[in-house]
Design an enzyme around this catalytic site. Structure first.
Site, PDB file in Angstrom:
ATOM      1  N   GLU A   1       0.891  -1.170   0.000  1.00  0.00           N
ATOM      2  CA  GLU A   1       0.000   0.000   0.000  1.00  0.00           C
ATOM      3  C   GLU A   1       0.920   1.208   0.000  1.00  0.00           C
ATOM      4  O   GLU A   1       1.515   1.541   1.028  1.00  0.00           O
ATOM      5  CB  GLU A   1      -0.860   0.020   1.270  1.00  0.00           C
ATOM      6  CG  GLU A   1      -1.676  -1.227   1.507  1.00  0.00           C
ATOM      7  CD  GLU A   1      -3.014  -1.215   0.801  1.00  0.00           C
ATOM      8  OE1 GLU A   1      -3.357  -0.195   0.175  1.00  0.00           O
ATOM      9  OE2 GLU A   1      -3.707  -2.240   0.858  1.00  0.00           O
TER      10      GLU A   1
ATOM     11  N   CYS B   1      -2.007   9.202   2.611  1.00  0.00           N
ATOM     12  CA  CYS B   1      -1.684   8.586   1.322  1.00  0.00           C
ATOM     13  C   CYS B   1      -2.640   9.075   0.248  1.00  0.00           C
ATOM     14  O   CYS B   1      -2.262   9.229  -0.900  1.00  0.00           O
ATOM     15  CB  CYS B   1      -1.730   7.068   1.432  1.00  0.00           C
ATOM     16  SG  CYS B   1      -3.250   6.453   2.120  1.00  0.00           S
TER      17      CYS B   1
END
Ligand code: NDP
Length: 454
Positions: free
Chosen positions: A226, A261
């Site tokens: 990720e 993110c």
């Protein structure tokens, strides 16, 4: 390993990193514990995780204080994160039994075909500091629910929170030989790559993710990454309220000091509303209270890592040298702590690093666009593929743009959000694999096909 408060530069505590020998011992212990944990019923495993969730909520204030002290996350946002992450537990508790139960595919004509889902074994979870609850829960809770044991390495910048995960999981009934926290910085993470884990689940930067994937490739075990993003937002000229669109966009860009993110990292605005949008956006950003992250009203605290200050200074200098206009901010704030002024740059273009490289801080580049196709081309012009957003009144028009995004997630009239109901995944340099939802649980199991002839 000294744990520093990024708001004051004071050392909170010194921790002893795990040695190679200690990691080996922990892994040996986890390998034994995992076998019994996998034999427990899903109900028993889930009741431990539900108890864990309750304990975390009972100790919310203390845990938020710790998170703020070690990461600099403003206290209200720390409370929001801890409360919000609980939705993973509720979702798992509602669905995990169904997701993990055996599936009978054929049961006729003397043939019985079924699928069962077996845990991977002992997994390494190397995690990030920016949302340790969200990104930690996405991996270790799902892994535990599926019957795996977990070696959890928090980022060195969220070590104290990582230790709390271990403490409360054990108190909730997860055996010590099923979850272990591994303390240390990147070199301790490196040691994990040399050990014999049954899967590697990483949240962090593209560079480290790529290094991990290459380092463990020869093991042929699952590797999930990720990674970062350079997430675009396109504001069409038909938005109902330009000021409100600007307020929402600014929150998407500056929440958690831009260290998300899926933060909005670049904004494209239709020509007709460009000046009004930029003015409203700048007014909003200038209104953000900056300061001590322990104050309830603070919206912008210090950056977690001091090194990021140089990245931001470099991006600002690069953008200004190439013709951007600085509307506010642009500098490190003098004094103690890793503070950087919330920064808005307009008249940006893709020759500038601020539009192409992950900023991961309180800075945004805004570019004017003539039409939807120009916006689509610019939004797609990136090495990353995490999220993309459109603000517009016209759903059909927005969908035409979103369908063309090569990203794992798209947003219409919202941004910078994650939900346990739908898969979370990145494309291209934003990673590989899926967490959350019915698809995310599959990352932590291996299917076994049974062909049975009674
Ligand atoms: P890093 O890649 O620097 O670190 C992530 C983790 O890897 C940390 O635990 C780190 O340890 C560890 N690590 C560092 N070097 C090694 C190594 N050689 N071997 C094994 N482990 C290692 O990421 P950042 O801390 O910079 O995190 C921010 C990044 O994470 C951003 O790019 C952000 O976009 C991304 N991210 C992605 C998310 C997603 O869901 N897609 C969610 C959250 C963040 P230590 O920190 O102790 O050095």
């Amino acid at each position: 390993m000294k744990i520093k408060n990024p708001a004051t530069d004071e050392i909170i505590v010194a921790l002893k990193p795990d040695s190679k020998a200690e990691i080996g011992q922990k892994l040996a212990m986890l390998k034994i514990g995992q076998k019994d944990w996998a034999k427990e019923t899903i109900d028993d495993r889930m009741s431990c995780l539900v108890r864990f969730g309750a304990l975390i909520q009972e100790n919310l204030q203390e845990l938020a204080f710790l998170l703020t002290s070690e990461t600099g996350k403003p206290i209200q946002q720390a409370l929001n994160e801890i409360k919000g992450a609980h939705n993973r537990i509720e979702h798992l508790n509602a669905h995990a039994r169904h997701w993990l139960s055996k599936e009978i595919m054929v049961d006729s004509g003397g043939t019985h075909e079924q699928i069962t889902y077996e845990p991977l074994g002992v997994i390494a979870n190397i995690s990030a500091w920016n949302f340790p609850y969200n990104v930690g829960y996405n991996v270790f809770l799902y892994a535990l629910a599926a019957g795996n044991a977990v070696a959890y390495k928090p980022s060195e910048f969220a070590s104290l929170t990582g230790q709390q995960f271990e403490f409360y999981l054990h108190r909730a009934g997860v055996p010590k030989n099923v979850f272990q926290c591994i303390i240390g910085s990147g070199d301790v993470g490196q040691l994990l790559l040399e050990e014999d884990f049954d899967g590697y689940f990483f949240t962090g930067s593209y560079g480290t993710g790529l290094h991990i994937a290459k380092s463990v490739a020869h093991k042929l075990v699952p590797v999930q990454l990720e990674l970062g993003g350079k997430d675009p937002l396109y504001v069409m000229e038909d938005v109902l309220d330009v000021k409100q669109a600007a307020i929402n966009a600014a929150e998407g860009a500056f929440y958690n000091n831009g260290q998300s993110c899926c933060a909005v990292e670049r904004i494209y605005v239709a020509e007709r509303i460009y000046d009004d949008f930029v003015a409203a956006f700048t007014t909003e950003v200038k209104s953000y209270p900056i300061g001590n992250p322990l104050n309830a009203e603070t919206f912008i605290g210090p950056l977690t890592r001091p090194e990021q200050l140089q990245v931001l200074e470099y991006q600002v200098a690069d953008a200004l040298a190439k013709g951007a206009t600085l509307l506010t901010g642009g500098n490190k704030i003098k004094g103690k702590g890793n503070y950087f002024e919330p920064t808005v740059l307009m008249n940006c273009h893709h020759g500038m690093k601020v539009m192409m490289e992950e900023s991961f801080g309180p800075i945004i580049g805004i570019q004017k666009v003539d039409n939807d196709q120009a916006a689509i081309d610019l939004m797609r012009d990136t090495a990353y593929g995490l999220t993309a957003a459109v603000f517009s009144q016209d759903k059909e028009r927005a969908m035409l743009v979103l369908e063309q995004m090569d990203t794992g997630t798209v947003y219409w009239n919202c941004c910078d959000r994650v939900s346990p109901n739908v898969p979370w995944s990145g494309r291209k340099n934003s990673g590989q694999g899926v967490t959350l939802s019915s698809q995310g649980i599959r990352a932590f199991v291996q299917p076994k096909a049974y062909h049975l002839r009674p």
